[in-house]
Design an enzyme around this catalytic site. Structure first.
Site, PDB file in Angstrom:
ATOM      1  N   ARG A  47       0.863  -1.194   0.000  1.00  0.00           N
ATOM      2  CA  ARG A  47       0.000   0.000   0.000  1.00  0.00           C
ATOM      3  C   ARG A  47       0.894   1.237   0.000  1.00  0.00           C
ATOM      4  NH1 ARG A  47      -1.487   1.644   4.726  1.00  0.00           N
ATOM      5  NH2 ARG A  47      -2.247  -0.361   5.473  1.00  0.00           N
ATOM      6  N   TYR A  99     -17.359  17.325 -13.980  1.00  0.00           N
ATOM      7  CA  TYR A  99     -17.898  15.971 -14.042  1.00  0.00           C
ATOM      8  C   TYR A  99     -18.901  15.814 -12.896  1.00  0.00           C
ATOM      9  CZ  TYR A  99     -18.070  10.960 -13.176  1.00  0.00           C
ATOM     10  OH  TYR A  99     -18.493   9.687 -12.928  1.00  0.00           O
ATOM     11  N   ASP A 171      -8.356  19.789 -13.140  1.00  0.00           N
ATOM     12  CA  ASP A 171      -8.665  18.453 -13.665  1.00  0.00           C
ATOM     13  C   ASP A 171      -8.402  18.516 -15.166  1.00  0.00           C
ATOM     14  OD1 ASP A 171      -9.864  16.193 -14.773  1.00  0.00           O
ATOM     15  OD2 ASP A 171     -11.432  16.112 -13.248  1.00  0.00           O
ATOM     16  N   LYS A 196      -9.317   7.544 -18.610  1.00  0.00           N
ATOM     17  CA  LYS A 196      -9.620   8.153 -19.902  1.00  0.00           C
ATOM     18  C   LYS A 196      -8.391   8.126 -20.821  1.00  0.00           C
ATOM     19  CE  LYS A 196     -13.592   8.795 -17.930  1.00  0.00           C
ATOM     20  NZ  LYS A 196     -13.436   8.619 -16.517  1.00  0.00           N
TER      21      LYS A 196
HETATM   22  O1  P1T Z   1     -14.323   7.563 -13.254  1.00  0.00           O
HETATM   23  P1  P1T Z   1     -13.100   8.006 -12.512  1.00  0.00           P
HETATM   24  O2  P1T Z   1     -11.844   7.386 -12.974  1.00  0.00           O
HETATM   25  O3  P1T Z   1     -13.282   7.923 -11.030  1.00  0.00           O
HETATM   26  O4  P1T Z   1     -12.891   9.561 -12.874  1.00  0.00           O
HETATM   27  C1  P1T Z   1     -13.773  10.575 -12.485  1.00  0.00           C
HETATM   28  C2  P1T Z   1     -13.671  11.748 -13.424  1.00  0.00           C
HETATM   29  C3  P1T Z   1     -12.922  12.843 -13.047  1.00  0.00           C
HETATM   30  N1  P1T Z   1     -12.790  13.918 -13.846  1.00  0.00           N
HETATM   31  C4  P1T Z   1     -13.380  13.971 -15.051  1.00  0.00           C
HETATM   32  C5  P1T Z   1     -13.224  15.177 -15.904  1.00  0.00           C
HETATM   33  C6  P1T Z   1     -14.140  12.883 -15.501  1.00  0.00           C
HETATM   34  O5  P1T Z   1     -14.702  12.974 -16.713  1.00  0.00           O
HETATM   35  C7  P1T Z   1     -14.295  11.749 -14.670  1.00  0.00           C
HETATM   36  C8  P1T Z   1     -15.105  10.570 -15.086  1.00  0.00           C
HETATM   37  N2  P1T Z   1     -15.951  10.808 -16.162  1.00  0.00           N
HETATM   38  C9  P1T Z   1     -16.799   9.904 -16.748  1.00  0.00           C
HETATM   39  C10 P1T Z   1     -16.932   8.638 -16.331  1.00  0.00           C
HETATM   40  C11 P1T Z   1     -17.570  10.419 -17.882  1.00  0.00           C
HETATM   41  O6  P1T Z   1     -18.137   9.634 -18.657  1.00  0.00           O
HETATM   42  O7  P1T Z   1     -17.592  11.651 -18.041  1.00  0.00           O
END
Ligand code: P1T
Length: 380
Positions: A47, A99, A171, A196
């Site tokens: 961890r 988001y 972000d 992503k």
């Molecule tokens: O899904 P995760 O890896 O926890 O990420 C969250 C997140 C954070 N910031 C942005 C700009 C994001 O678009 C996302 C996750 N977004 C999607 C799942 C979506 O379809 O927009």
């Protein structure tokens, strides 16, 4: 060094024991100690430290021009860890469109712990200035925003926040470090959902935070270990594998994104396009200045839920799914999917209407993506 050279080599040094050019997946939970009180090479428990995760952290930090990186189990875990830099009684200014999960974390969870949030349209720096309070410790922006693609002037916001002694967090998920490097504009902390573009292949969920401030880095490391929402070794390896082709992929996402947006802008069934690469986007000039391209995210309004449903159910190549930034083109409905947790009146004010459709332009042949959208829009 150029971007791709860094992407291929930073963190990817040949393995010290075997010379393996691909960083091994250290699939272990613990490490045998050389002697009592003498951990081998400083490794004690996975961890706290894992060589594959550390390689991934060094790699993405280098791509953003940062010294420190911390990888987490998801983008949300990365955002949550970053917010642990503020405490009860502190005030955070946030882009009013983020988001939906970010909005949910801030309003439904963190607000319960005495952190105060103001949601403002950060695309006008004057709104950030006006929202500052004595206890403002962080300005949190997404640019371009998910899903209405509003752009925030990072330099202007960083200047305002720094005069006040507040950190700026960006972000950068929609752009990736290939298209935008927020630290170069004075931003203090950059984070990503690695799910992503960084991973890029729809096969891993993860998040990462990168920064240069040593004190904040120490705290994030402490949080990462104490809370424990770490990125697993295999998922770290997938990100490492993904970033090797990030430049090539982003070039193509950008190229197809431009073509798809140009097609949509002219289409009679499209009432409004949200894409900073378009000359009609209010902040096109700012986007050009701050970004190296416009990426693969395009949103458009077809006027009603019924019309949106026809497009969302009508595509054959674009897959109806949440998420973005991967090789496959995806199509989604923000109002009922990614932004369902945003209040309806707020959604409407932001442009997240029932008729809004969001696409993540993937790496299929551009003409196939356009033909697919054309036949789906023809169903309206
Ligand atoms: O899904 P995760 O890896 O926890 O990420 C969250 C997140 C954070 N910031 C942005 C700009 C994001 O678009 C996302 C996750 N977004 C999607 C799942 C979506 O379809 O927009």
């Amino acid at each position: 060094m150029g971007f791709s050279t860094t992407a291929i080599h930073a963190g990817n040094e040949p393995d010290a024991t075997t010379g393996a050019v691909s960083v091994p997946i250290y699939q272990t939970s613990t490490y045998a100690q050389e002697a009592f009180g003498k951990p081998t090479g400083g490794y004690e428990y996975a961890r706290t430290q894992n060589p594959t995760r550390a390689a991934c952290e060094r790699n993405v930090a280098a791509l953003e021009g940062a010294q420190y990186g911390f990888a987490f189990a998801s983008g949300m875990a990365a955002i949550d860890a970053t917010l642990r830099l503020v405490k009860a009684g502190d005030h955070v200014i946030v882009s009013d469109n983020t988001y939906g999960g970010t909005y949910r974390l801030f309003t439904r969870i963190l607000a319960n712990y005495g952190i105060e949030f103001s949601f403002v349209d950060t695309s006008d720096p004057a709104n950030v200035e006006a929202a500052l309070k004595e206890n403002t410790r962080m300005v949190y922006v997404e640019t371009p925003t998910n899903p209405v693609m509003t752009v925030t002037d990072l330099r202007a916001v960083a200047d305002i926040a720094h005069k006040h002694g507040a950190r700026v967090v960006c972000d950068n998920t929609f752009m990736s470090p290939y298209l935008q490097r927020p630290l170069e504009f004075g931003v203090d902390i950059v984070l990503h959902s690695t799910t992503k573009y960084l991973n890029g292949h729809s096969d891993g969920v993860g998040g990462i935070v990168v920064l240069n401030n040593e004190q904040d880095a120490e705290w994030l490391k402490f949080v990462q270990n104490s809370v424990g929402a770490i990125l697993a070794p295999f998922d770290s390896w997938l990100v490492l594998r993904g970033t090797k082709t990030l430049a090539l992929r982003m070039e193509q996402h950008d190229k197809s994104g431009r073509a798809v947006a140009a097609f949509l802008e002219e289409h009679p069934k499209v009432q409004k396009l949200y894409y900073p690469g378009s000359l009609s986007h209010k902040q096109h000039e700012l986007a050009k200045r701050q970004q190296r391209g416009f990426g693969g995210m395009v949103s458009f309004d077809v006027g009603s839920l019924e019309n949106a449903r026809k497009v969302l159910e009508g595509t054959k190549i674009l897959t109806l799914a949440e998420s973005l930034g991967a090789v496959e083109s995806l199509i989604s409905h923000p109002a009922t999917m990614t932004h369902a947790s945003v209040l309806p009146e707020t959604r409407n004010r932001l442009g997240i209407t029932d008729g809004l459709v969001r696409i993540s332009v993937g790496l299929e042949d551009t003409e196939d993506i356009i033909a697919d959208l054309d036949q789906a829009l023809g169903k309206i």
